[in-house]
Scaffold this motif. Structure first.
Motif, PDB file in Angstrom:
ATOM      1  N   ASP A 171       9.406  -1.373  -4.921  1.00 49.49           N
ATOM      2  CA  ASP A 171       9.164  -2.807  -4.839  1.00 49.49           C
ATOM      3  C   ASP A 171       8.051  -3.160  -3.859  1.00 49.49           C
ATOM      4  O   ASP A 171       7.351  -4.149  -4.050  1.00 49.49           O
ATOM      5  N   TYR A 172       7.863  -2.410  -2.805  1.00 49.77           N
ATOM      6  CA  TYR A 172       6.864  -2.739  -1.800  1.00 49.77           C
ATOM      7  C   TYR A 172       6.550  -1.491  -0.984  1.00 49.77           C
ATOM      8  O   TYR A 172       7.289  -0.516  -0.998  1.00 49.77           O
TER       9      TYR A 172
ATOM     10  N   CYS B  56      -4.828  -7.770  -0.926  1.00 44.63           N
ATOM     11  CA  CYS B  56      -3.385  -7.973  -1.085  1.00 44.63           C
ATOM     12  C   CYS B  56      -2.907  -9.291  -0.493  1.00 44.63           C
ATOM     13  O   CYS B  56      -1.858  -9.802  -0.906  1.00 44.63           O
TER      14      CYS B  56
ATOM     15  N   PRO C 116       3.910  -5.851   4.365  1.00 45.06           N
ATOM     16  CA  PRO C 116       4.477  -5.251   3.143  1.00 45.06           C
ATOM     17  C   PRO C 116       3.659  -5.662   1.922  1.00 45.06           C
ATOM     18  O   PRO C 116       3.481  -6.848   1.654  1.00 45.06           O
TER      19      PRO C 116
ATOM     20  N   THR D 171       3.307  -5.940  -1.980  1.00 39.30           N
ATOM     21  CA  THR D 171       4.128  -6.006  -3.194  1.00 39.30           C
ATOM     22  C   THR D 171       3.227  -6.042  -4.411  1.00 39.30           C
ATOM     23  O   THR D 171       1.999  -5.949  -4.305  1.00 39.30           O
TER      24      THR D 171
ATOM     25  N   GLU E 148       5.506   0.713 -10.459  1.00 40.38           N
ATOM     26  CA  GLU E 148       6.401   1.800 -10.066  1.00 40.38           C
ATOM     27  C   GLU E 148       5.863   3.143 -10.578  1.00 40.38           C
ATOM     28  O   GLU E 148       5.430   3.268 -11.716  1.00 40.38           O
TER      29      GLU E 148
ATOM     30  N   ALA F 285       4.482   4.358  -5.225  1.00 39.16           N
ATOM     31  CA  ALA F 285       5.419   3.238  -5.263  1.00 39.16           C
ATOM     32  C   ALA F 285       6.694   3.712  -5.945  1.00 39.16           C
ATOM     33  O   ALA F 285       6.859   3.572  -7.160  1.00 39.16           O
TER      34      ALA F 285
ATOM     35  N   TYR G 259       7.582 -12.417   6.706  1.00 35.13           N
ATOM     36  CA  TYR G 259       8.530 -11.706   5.871  1.00 35.13           C
ATOM     37  C   TYR G 259       9.664 -11.179   6.736  1.00 35.13           C
ATOM     38  O   TYR G 259       9.580 -11.141   7.966  1.00 35.13           O
TER      39      TYR G 259
ATOM     40  N   ASN H 156      16.769 -12.102  -5.674  1.00 33.63           N
ATOM     41  CA  ASN H 156      16.200 -11.377  -6.838  1.00 33.63           C
ATOM     42  C   ASN H 156      17.096 -11.622  -8.037  1.00 33.63           C
ATOM     43  O   ASN H 156      17.946 -10.805  -8.383  1.00 33.63           O
TER      44      ASN H 156
END
Length: 1543
Positions: free
Chosen positions: A411-412, A446, A457, A459, A463, A491, A539, A573
């Motif tokens: 995810d990050y 980013c 982080p 994101t 994946e 990732a 965050y 989520n």
């Protein structure tokens, strides 16, 4: 026995049965058979056991035939050979040693076993035992015989080997290398190898470069070496045995190593990363102690981002073994470096090099080279500083550094970095993080807004894909360069990453055991240990542990949040559950407090939530650290300072510190490090020696940079003071009964401060046993010589010396040699001492010494200096001076540049030459960079001084001046002044007392010194220069001079070499000052030193002396010019002329007056150049007062007037004049070309003609031999003289000269041998003339005379040849009935015969056709009445003995009225056809005209006449009309020779 071997050894060649020879296999099989029978009889006594045993043996034979690589018929041998089949050893049969190795057997034994097997079926056990016993005895006897024989052969080979051992020696070689193993804990492992080499190599096993000693660990390791097979057994391995092992084989020819790895796996265990360091000390297995020295080291280095840097050292290992390979490792900040795209290592065999490709600030740090041998290791370290590269925009910050990925999930990925030390003068607003997918070059930003926290982080990743990251800093001035990219990271969840990694992790020592398949239908429980691991204003990161139940591998998670004070939980989520037990939450309200919880879920459902976290306020949990304090700088070296400080209090997650330095008063701060250091002490390098600096420090963590610490106290950059090194070279200068005088050498390192004194200790030595040390002096002594008193006679002593400075007393020197205290009675002097070398240059150096303390029987009267190269033997000592010198110094010259020398000195007296002094330290004859010499100078006040400058000055350095190498202490003669790195010795009252050799040495430097020899002549010169400086004279580049300018103006001028702005000038005429006015114009240019005075004209009153008087400060000078008498009158006349010339040039005038020029074509061109003309200007040419009309020869282009005379002759002699005039005036130019002028002109023309002449050549004619030359142009006035044998030729009828066109010739008629010799033609041009020569003799004369004879005969024949001299018409057209008469001239001697032909047939004379030949000259052809039958081709043929010639014509008839006239044709004297008269009167008149026509002379050259004949000759026709008028064609186109009558 093979079944007892470990599984990892069963397939090694060491243990294959075919590895042994057949004979050994046979004996082993027999021995095993015997043992098997005995054991079977002991237990059961039945034949079944024997049968089974026999079958077992037969099976072993089959196995032997399958595994053995040796052919069955190979003869056995017990000799070991290398790859070149050289005998290197003797192999003992295996069956005589260990019984653990099973082998096969030979054909003989196999057949015997078959017989035994058959007998087993039909005989009893007793008979079989007896038979086997007999067979075994026979086999043993045969084997012993063979072994004995082979032993003899082996002994003989060994003897030969010892006799020529070198030919068999070779370095170690691994036939079989050890193999790596992976085992479980508590298992045993064996590493083994096969090594060859001669002499037999010694083999040592190592673990992580540390020698394994089996004696020290008897239960752990077992080392065996048998028959070139070496093994290492490791008993009951544990996890600490995971390491790299290597075996080293060494003999006198070299060393070789082989490596193998052992990995010990532990169930659910972890890796212990500790690896022991190599041991120190000698290697007892080899008996060799390696000595490692690192030389030619790299120093503190400075680089800039983007550059490439190489660090290197030379490594010297003693003893040097062939092929010995030390282990060379590089470390940065104590972390081992591996080759990569950033680091490249190279080892050349003696030099280790590390190349840093594309420097970044991450590369800054302490680099260490570590060289490991079997005896230990040596290291060397130095710091590398990396500065920021130039920013693209001024004021932009430096690039961030050390970008890393701390936490990676699907995810990050959390990216962290370190802030730069340079912010560009403006605070950094934040940072941008960029990502790039591995395999592409596309960078994506980013974050939209800059983040200040050095952690972020990232994101939005895909994946399973890998990424790299970089960071950029930004401030108000612009963006920094991007940082170095991070390492790639995928990732992916940690569990997935570990599962992938576990498939290929032999070095981890871990065994990953996964859970069983997830259970179906079970709802997972609560997550455990939920906590907030990181919280910023941007965050929050949560982490937890999955529930403890098994079967929940596929579980996922939902994260929920709740604002503090409420019970409203909101799922974060909602769409995609989280797989990993970590999660980053964004878009939280800054300042609010939140609680968080997590639920597990799987296909069976969603589980209960975890316990909520404590309330967390959104904001930066990590605070910026506080400022450090108490910054203390300490002197270190000439370019560095040690800075220490007190760490920041209560600092969390501290990254390190940045140090900045500034020169006092500059207010400009420069970073000392660009990479944070995590210690509180740092050495700041790259500082300026002698400057004072202040320092400040600030701390840094992920939250940012702290405030600066308070500034430190100023510190001056110079080397720190330490106690001096020990003296050395202790020697005895004199010895009496109870005292000894010692001398020693100054320490090589004095500690940064002057040595204040020395302390001497002594001890007695009785029977070789030294006693206690005693102080010889309590008060320090300044000299390097000291008398030690109160000693005992005839006793031995040792001494040691310590040096002291302001930092303290140094350590004592090594004990001296043992000296016997007894009185010296020798007659010669003792050794000189305190030898010093100064003023080292490429080809010379100065040696100083002190006289010996012990004089001998007589006083010392001289010294000898010896020299030799450092590496030369003792026999190479040679004397520098053949005659003893009385001085205690000498300059040694004519040395070889770069060579290293040592020196010694001997003293002499009347008795002879004494002992030699101690040898100096080696000195290289090389002028050090920056070396200066003493310069003598005289200033403006006339003061003489000696000046010396030193570039390597240290703060403690001093200038010491000496005269004749004795320090000057009396200030009455010299005054010393020192400012900075310059020193001056000023002579107070220079005189003869100051003559001598002056020198200056600078202390606390590497021997900076120089000398100057002030001789009597040099002193005299300096005194003269001093006088000139005291009473200076302004130097002049030029004295006073006069010149004329335009309009006849007069300019007086001079130039001074140098004059200041305060300079003044007085102008004097006849001792009276004159000043600026209408008559005098003065000008003084002080920048160039030019002084001038201008007068418009000169009058008789201006006759006299002009003087310029100069003054500049106290410097003066003057220059005078006398203008009287003829000199003045000439100048006045020239001035008036120049005035007239100027007036003339106001109108049209001549720039260049009339002159002449002769062209290569011998044309004479009169020319002049005019100026200031216009369109109305006219130019008139005159000759002898008569105007020359303008024609094509008159030109007026580009200001040049020309008149060309093509072929000049006497008539062109005269006075030529050109007049220019227009409304502004006129100018005249005259050129006299009469008498001598014309003669000079013609001489120049003659010179051109002479130079154009060709070399004199020889040709032949029918009259004789002709010599000739050609010229480009011939003039009748040219005077030419022919010479024969260098005498002028007198011409006669036989020898003539002449000119034909451009050919000048000399004709020799009827030549003879008397005419041979050298001929020349001389052209007279009024100067030296020009002569062309030719040699008419020998072959040249013979060839010319032969050609003359041939041409003469041909001319006679040509002259007498029969010819038709007159021409006949080509065609005659006549009316019928007419009479035709043709007449032509005939020549030839003898008279030729004439024949007429018609249509090629001969005809004779008759009444119709009358043919006549009269007087041998005239041939006539007459037809009385022409009719049609007369038509045809007619020819006349004349012939004599010299030749034949013919003439043709064609007769054509036409109808017409008859006429009474007769048409006749005849030829005139030139051969032209003449129409005959029709009446007798006309014929008479024609004959009269014929008589009056003069004869024409025939040209001489027949070839030239023929060349005039046209190529296309046309046919001539004649036609007679009705009125009997006859027309004949003109024969003028016939060749001239045919048309010319003979003379």
């Amino acid at each position: 026995m093979s079944g007892s071997l470990p599984f990892y050894q069963k397939h090694h060649r060491h243990y294959d049965r075919g590895y042994r020879n057949k004979e050994t296999a046979s004996k082993m099989s027999q021995y095993q058979s015997s043992s098997s029978i005995s054991s079977s009889r002991y237990f059961a006594g039945s034949s079944t056991s024997a049968t089974s045993s026999s079958r077992g043996l037969r099976l072993s034979g089959l196995e032997e035939s399958r595994l053995s690589p040796i052919p069955k018929r190979t003869k056995p041998t017990y000799l070991a050979v290398d790859r070149e089949n050289q005998i290197i050893g003797y192999v003992v049969p295996i069956f005589r040693g260990s019984q653990e190795f099973a082998t096969g057997y030979s054909d003989t034994e196999e057949s015997r076993v078959r017989d035994m097997a058959r007998r087993d079926l039909f005989s009893s056990g007793l008979e079989m035992e007896r038979s086997e016993l007999i067979s075994r005895k026979e086999a043993m006897r045969e084997s012993a015989d063979r072994i004995c024989l082979n032993k003899r052969i082996h002994d003989k080979e060994e003897h030969s080997k010892r006799m020529n051992e070198d030919s068999l020696m070779h370095p170690p070689e691994f036939l079989i290398k050890p193999r790596s193993h992976t085992v479980w804990e508590r298992q045993c492992v064996r590493l083994h190898c096969t090594v060859t080499g001669w002499p037999d190599p010694r083999v040592v096993w190592y673990k992580n470069n540390v020698a394994i000693e089996s004696i020290a660990n008897p239960g752990k390791y077992k080392v065996e070496s048998r028959y070139s097979v070496h093994s290492l057994d490791i008993n009951r391995c544990d996890f600490d045995d995971t390491a790299q092992y290597h075996v080293s084989a060494m003999n006198s020819k070299g060393e070789l190593s082989a490596f193998a790895s052992v990995v010990v796996k532990r169930f659910k265990g972890e890796v212990d990363e500790y690896l022991p360091a190599p041991r120190h000390g000698p290697v007892s297995e080899y008996g060799i102690n390696f000595q490692t020295h690192i030389v030619d080291k790299f120093g503190v280095s400075f680089g800039r981002e983007g550059e490439t840097m190489s660090l290197g050292c030379t490594v010297v290992i003693y003893p040097a073994l062939h092929r010995y390979q030390p282990e060379v490792q590089w470390y940065k900040d104590d972390v081992l470096l591996s080759p990569s795209k950033w680091y490249q290592m190279h080892w050349s065999g003696e030099r280790a090099t590390l190349t840093l490709a594309h420097l970044n600030k991450e590369d800054e740090g302490l680099y260490t080279l570590r060289v490991t041998t079997k005896s230990g290791y040596e290291t060397y370290s130095s710091y590398v500083f990396v500065r920021d590269s130039d920013a693209e925009m001024e004021g932009a910050p430096g690039a961030p550094l050390d970008v890393r990925c701390l936490d990676a999930n699907k995810d990050y990925i959390i990216v962290t970095w370190k802030q730069p030390a340079v912010d560009g003068g403006n605070s950094i607003l934040g940072y941008f993080v960029d990502r790039c997918e591995v395999g592409t070059n596309h960078w994506i930003q980013c974050n939209d807004t800059p983040v200040k926290f050095a952690r972020f982080p990232v994101t939005g990743l895909v994946e399973g894909r890998s990424y790299v990251f970089r960071v950029r800093a930004i401030n108000n001035s612009g963006m920094s360069h991007p940082s170095r990219v991070s390492e790639p990271v995928a990732a992916m969840d940690p569990a997935d990453r570990a599962r992938l990694r576990s498939t290929s992790a032999p070095w981890t020592g871990q065994i990953i055991v996964t859970e069983e398949e997830p259970a179906e239908g079970i709802v997972p429980g609560r997550p455990l240990e939920l906590q907030v691991t990181e919280a910023t204003k941007n965050y929050v990161v949560l982490s937890w542990k999955p529930p403890g139940e098994k079967g929940l591998e596929g579980v996922m998670y939902y994260v929920e949040k709740c604002v503090s004070g409420t019970d409203s939980w909101q799922r974060v989520n909602t769409e995609i559950p989280v797989k990993s037990p970590r999660f980053a939450l964004f878009d939280l309200a800054e300042g609010k407090s939140y609680s968080f919880r997590v639920r597990c879920c799987n296909p069976a459902g969603v589980g209960e939530p975890s316990d909520p976290t404590e309330a967390t306020t959104v904001g930066d949990k990590l605070d910026i650290p506080s400022a450090p304090s108490k910054v203390v700088p300490i002197r270190n070296t000439d370019t560095s300072v040690v800075v220490s400080w007190v760490a920041s209090s209560d600092a969390k997650e501290l990254v390190g510190y940045y140090i900045e330095g500034s020169i006092v008063g500059s207010n400009v701060w420069e970073p000392c490090n660009n990479k944070p250091v995590n210690v509180t002490r740092f050495i700041c390098h790259g500082l300026t020696t002698g400057e004072k600096y202040v320092f400040r420090v600030r701390a840094v963590n992920a939250a940012g940079l702290s405030q600066f610490s308070p500034e430190s106290e100023p510190v001056e950059v110079k080397a720190a003071i330490a106690s001096p090194a020990p003296p050395f070279g202790i020697s005895v200068l004199e010895c009496v009964r109870d005292s000894m005088v010692l001398a020693w050498k100054q320490p090589s390192f004095i500690g940064g401060a002057d040595i204040s004194g020395y302390f001497v200790d002594y001890r007695d030595v009785i029977d070789g046993v030294p006693g206690k040390w005693h102080e010889a002096n309590i008060k320090a002594i300044s000299e390097r010589a000291y008398r030690v008193s109160d000693l005992m006679e005839n006793r031995k002593y040792q001494f040691q010396v310590r040096a002291a400075n302001m930092a303290g007393v140094g350590i004592p020197s090594l004990p001296s040699d043992t000296f016997l205290c007894e009185e010296w009675t020798i007659a010669v002097p003792g050794p000189p001492h305190d030898l010093q070398v100064r003023e080292v240059r490429n080809d010379s150096m100065v040696l100083l010494w002190k006289p010996p303390v012990y004089q001998g029987r007589d006083p010392v009267n001289g010294f000898y200096i010896d020299i030799k190269e450092e590496d030369a033997p003792v026999e190479a000592w040679r004397s520098v001076n053949n005659k003893a010198t009385e001085k205690t110094y000498m300059k040694i010259k004519n040395l070889k540049e770069g060579e290293v020398f040592v020196f010694r000195v001997r003293a002499q007296n009347k008795a002879g030459v004494g002992k030699t002094s101690e040898v100096t330290e080696p000195v290289s004859a090389v002028t050090k960079p920056g070396t200066n010499e003493i310069v003598v100078a005289v200033d403006d006040d006339g003061i003489i001084s000696l000046n010396f400058e030193c570039c390597d000055l240290t703060p403690d350095s001093k200038f010491v001046w000496s005269k004749n190498y004795e320090e000057i202490t009396d200030p009455s003669r010299l005054t010393m002044e020192t400012k900075g790195n310059k020193s001056k010795a000023v002579f107070n009252t220079p005189g003869e007392e100051d003559i001598g050799l002056y020198s200056c040495i600078v202390t606390h430097t590497d021997g900076a010194s120089s000398s100057y020899d002030l001789s009597e002549q040099e002193l005299k010169r300096l005194l003269e220069v001093s006088h000139d400086h005291k009473f200076p004279i302004i130097p002049l580049k030029s004295e006073l001079a006069v010149e004329l300018l335009e309009k006849g103006r007069v300019r007086f001028w001079l130039q001074a070499e140098k004059i200041s702005a305060d300079g003044k000038v007085d102008y004097v005429f006849n001792e009276n000052l004159i000043s600026q006015g209408e008559k005098y114009k003065m000008n003084f240019d002080k920048s160039t030193g030019v002084i001038e005075m201008i007068m418009d004209s000169l009058t008789p009153a201006d006759e006299g002396t002009f003087t310029f008087q100069l003054k500049d400060g106290k410097a003066t000078n003057q220059s005078s010019l006398v203008l009287i008498g003829d000199v003045f009158k000439g100048l006045q006349k020239e001035s008036e002329f120049q005035m007239k010339e100027w007036i003339r040039k106001q109108g049209p005038h001549f720039i260049e007056y009339l002159s002449y020029e002769v062209t290569p074509e011998c044309c004479v061109v009169l020319k002049c150049k005019v100026g200031n003309v216009k369109k109305e200007t006219s130019a008139l040419w005159y000759k002898d007062g008569q105007e020359i009309k303008a024609d094509e020869h008159l030109g007026f282009t580009e200001g040049v007037l020309k008149l060309e005379i093509a072929q000049i002759s006497k008539k062109d002699s005269g006075v030529y004049e050109v007049v220019l005039k227009d409304d502004r005036g006129k100018d005249t130019s005259t050129l006299n070309l009469t008498d001598q002028g014309f003669k000079d002109l013609m001489n120049e023309v003659f010179s051109f003609i002479a130079n154009s002449s060709t070399p004199l050549k020889i040709t032949s004619t029918d009259e004789g031999i002709r010599l000739y030359t050609f010229v480009n142009f011939y003039n009748d006035l040219l005077q030419v003289t022919w010479h024969y044998k260098d005498s002028a030729i007198s011409f006669s009828d036989r020898i003539k000269s002449g000119v034909v066109g451009e050919q000048l010739w000399l004709q020799i008629t009827e030549p003879t041998e008397k005419d041979t010799g050298k001929y020349a033609i001389e052209f007279n041009d009024g100067k030296g003339g020009l002569r062309r020569t030719v040699e008419l003799s020998g072959q040249a004369f013979d060839d010319a005379f032969a050609e003359f004879q041939r041409l003469k005969s041909a001319a006679v024949a040509e002259k007498g040849r029969a010819r038709v001299a007159g021409g006949l018409p080509d065609v005659v057209t006549i009316q019928e009935g007419k009479a035709l008469n043709l007449t032509c001239n005939i020549s030839g001697d003898p008279v030729p015969k004439v024949t007429w032909l018609k249509n090629d047939r001969e005809i004779t004379s008759d009444d119709h056709c009358i043919l006549k030949f009269e007087s041998g000259k005239f041939a006539s052809f007459t037809i009385t009445a022409v009719n049609t039958s007369d038509t045809g081709k007619y020819s006349i043929l004349v012939k004599n003995k010299y030749g034949t010639e013919s003439g043709d014509f064609t007769l054509e008839t036409t109808e017409g009225t008859p006429d009474q006239g007769v048409t006749s044709y005849w030829t005139d004297p030139v051969g032209n056809v003449v129409f005959g008269p029709n009446t007798p009167q006309e014929k008479i008149e024609m004959q009269k005209r014929k008589a009056k026509t003069p004869p024409v002379k025939m040209k001489e050259d027949k070839k030239e006449r023929k060349s005039e004949e046209p190529e296309g000759e046309q046919k001539n026709k004649m036609k007679v009309d009705d009125a009997a008028e006859t027309k004949a064609s003109d024969s003028a186109d016939q060749p001239e020779a045919e048309r010319t009558q003979p003379e």
